[in-house]
Design a protein around this motif. Sequence first.
Motif, short mmCIF file in Angstrom:
data_model
loop_
_atom_site.label_atom_id
_atom_site.label_comp_id
_atom_site.label_asym_id
_atom_site.label_seq_id
_atom_site.Cartn_x
_atom_site.Cartn_y
_atom_site.Cartn_z
N THR A 138 4.21 -8.11 18.84
CA THR A 138 4.34 -7.48 20.26
C THR A 138 3.54 -8.58 21.28
O THR A 138 4.25 -8.81 22.20
N ASP A 139 2.32 -8.82 20.73
CA ASP A 139 1.81 -9.88 21.60
C ASP A 139 2.17 -11.32 21.79
O ASP A 139 2.37 -11.92 22.64
N ARG A 140 2.75 -11.65 20.52
CA ARG A 140 3.20 -13.16 20.28
C ARG A 140 4.54 -13.42 21.17
O ARG A 140 4.99 -14.61 21.70
N PHE A 141 5.56 -12.53 20.73
CA PHE A 141 6.70 -12.32 21.41
C PHE A 141 7.03 -11.63 22.61
O PHE A 141 8.06 -11.04 22.87
N ALA A 142 5.99 -11.47 23.46
CA ALA A 142 6.09 -10.39 24.53
C ALA A 142 7.17 -10.45 25.31
O ALA A 142 7.90 -9.36 25.56
N PRO A 160 0.58 -1.23 -0.21
CA PRO A 160 0.23 -0.07 0.00
C PRO A 160 1.07 1.38 -0.04
O PRO A 160 0.24 2.35 -0.17
N LYS A 161 2.28 1.17 0.43
CA LYS A 161 3.15 2.26 0.12
C LYS A 161 4.25 1.85 -0.94
O LYS A 161 4.46 0.79 -1.13
N PRO A 162 4.24 2.94 -1.74
CA PRO A 162 5.38 2.53 -2.86
C PRO A 162 6.78 2.51 -2.34
O PRO A 162 6.81 3.28 -1.21
N PRO A 163 7.52 1.86 -2.74
CA PRO A 163 7.48 0.82 -4.02
C PRO A 163 6.75 -0.07 -3.70
O PRO A 163 6.44 -0.99 -2.77
N ALA A 164 5.89 -0.74 -4.82
CA ALA A 164 4.69 -2.06 -4.74
C ALA A 164 5.66 -3.21 -4.34
O ALA A 164 5.00 -4.16 -3.58
N ASP A 165 6.76 -3.45 -4.75
CA ASP A 165 7.28 -4.89 -4.49
C ASP A 165 8.47 -4.62 -3.54
O ASP A 165 9.44 -3.78 -3.69
N ARG A 166 8.51 -5.47 -2.80
CA ARG A 166 9.24 -5.60 -1.45
C ARG A 166 9.65 -6.89 -1.26
O ARG A 166 8.88 -7.94 -1.28
N ILE A 167 10.85 -7.18 -0.31
CA ILE A 167 10.72 -8.51 0.29
C ILE A 167 10.74 -8.21 1.98
O ILE A 167 11.00 -7.15 2.30
N THR A 168 10.23 -9.11 2.77
CA THR A 168 10.29 -9.06 4.18
C THR A 168 10.50 -10.17 4.86
O THR A 168 10.21 -11.18 4.33
N PHE A 169 10.91 -10.19 6.19
CA PHE A 169 11.06 -10.95 7.22
C PHE A 169 9.39 -11.68 7.43
O PHE A 169 8.58 -10.58 7.41
N THR A 170 9.54 -12.66 7.74
CA THR A 170 8.21 -13.42 8.17
C THR A 170 8.21 -13.60 9.58
O THR A 170 9.31 -13.52 10.38
N LEU A 171 7.09 -14.29 10.30
CA LEU A 171 7.09 -14.38 11.70
C LEU A 171 8.14 -15.35 12.18
O LEU A 171 8.69 -15.26 13.18
N PRO A 172 8.45 -16.54 11.31
CA PRO A 172 9.52 -17.36 11.72
C PRO A 172 10.72 -16.69 11.80
O PRO A 172 11.59 -17.26 13.07
N THR A 173 11.08 -15.78 11.15
CA THR A 173 12.38 -14.96 11.42
C THR A 173 12.29 -14.22 12.54
O THR A 173 13.37 -14.13 13.60
N LEU A 174 11.15 -13.37 12.67
CA LEU A 174 11.18 -12.71 14.00
C LEU A 174 11.22 -13.60 15.44
O LEU A 174 11.48 -13.16 16.44
N ALA A 175 10.50 -14.69 15.04
CA ALA A 175 10.51 -15.67 16.27
C ALA A 175 12.13 -16.24 16.62
O ALA A 175 12.45 -16.61 17.71
#
Length: 256
Positions: free
Chosen positions: A228-232, A177-192
């Motif tokens: 915040t809630d899941r990995f409090a 929803p914010k340009p640029p339209a294409d990105r890569i991102t960490f997912t929840l397993p990485t944050l975990a």
Amino acid sequence: MVPVYTHDDSAALSRDLALYILAQQDQALQRGDRFNIAVSGGSLLKALRAGLVDDAELRARANWARWHVFFCDERIVPLEHADSNYGAFKAQVLDPLLQHDGVLGPTCYAINESLVGLGENDRLAAEYESLLPAQFDLILLGCGPDGHTCSLFPGDTHSYLLDPHTERRVAWCHSSPKPPADRITFTLPTLASAHALCFVAEGASKQPVLQRILQSSPDISLPAALVTDRFAQRVSWFVDRSAVHDLSVPAATYHH
């Protein structure tokens, strides 16, 4: 309740954030021979520069040569593009560090620029995933006014990025929803995988969304609230007073 370290201004926040990062660094180097840290873009990078680069005392305490820096999310653009998080980190941290004699900067892991613009975005994400350590010592996160963090956005369009069963540690975020339209991102397993997760939010514009995230019953439709809630037990927030004005959030002081 996660700790919400509240500061009068950006200077105080930047210094305490730097001290927190250095504490995480020291713990990491007791566990092993490197400090695996991931950073987001935006105003967070200005805080890093103020706290860890411009402050000579704290700059000297950073064991830069043992830092391995990754990016929580990245826009799929050339590295010198104005929207590149790597480019912003280079401008705010790497280039200023070069101005100080004897400072050996961190090792940084950028996306494969040769894949940009080829329609190989899943491959680009998978290749970046292959660079990640098994565990992060610290992941530094931002929070958008819509409650996104990394490039994990709320809403049905991007619900696939929050799949709790995914084995992908880095995913292609399309139709941002914010340009640029294409990105890569960490997912929840990485944050975990992180020993510590730290959100940084400043300014009155963040107050409405922080009310939804930090209340006693958080709105976990917002990715920042979900994390915040899941990995409090591993999450800390560093904020300024305007970001939590009139919120019923216990203000804590970071003791370093």
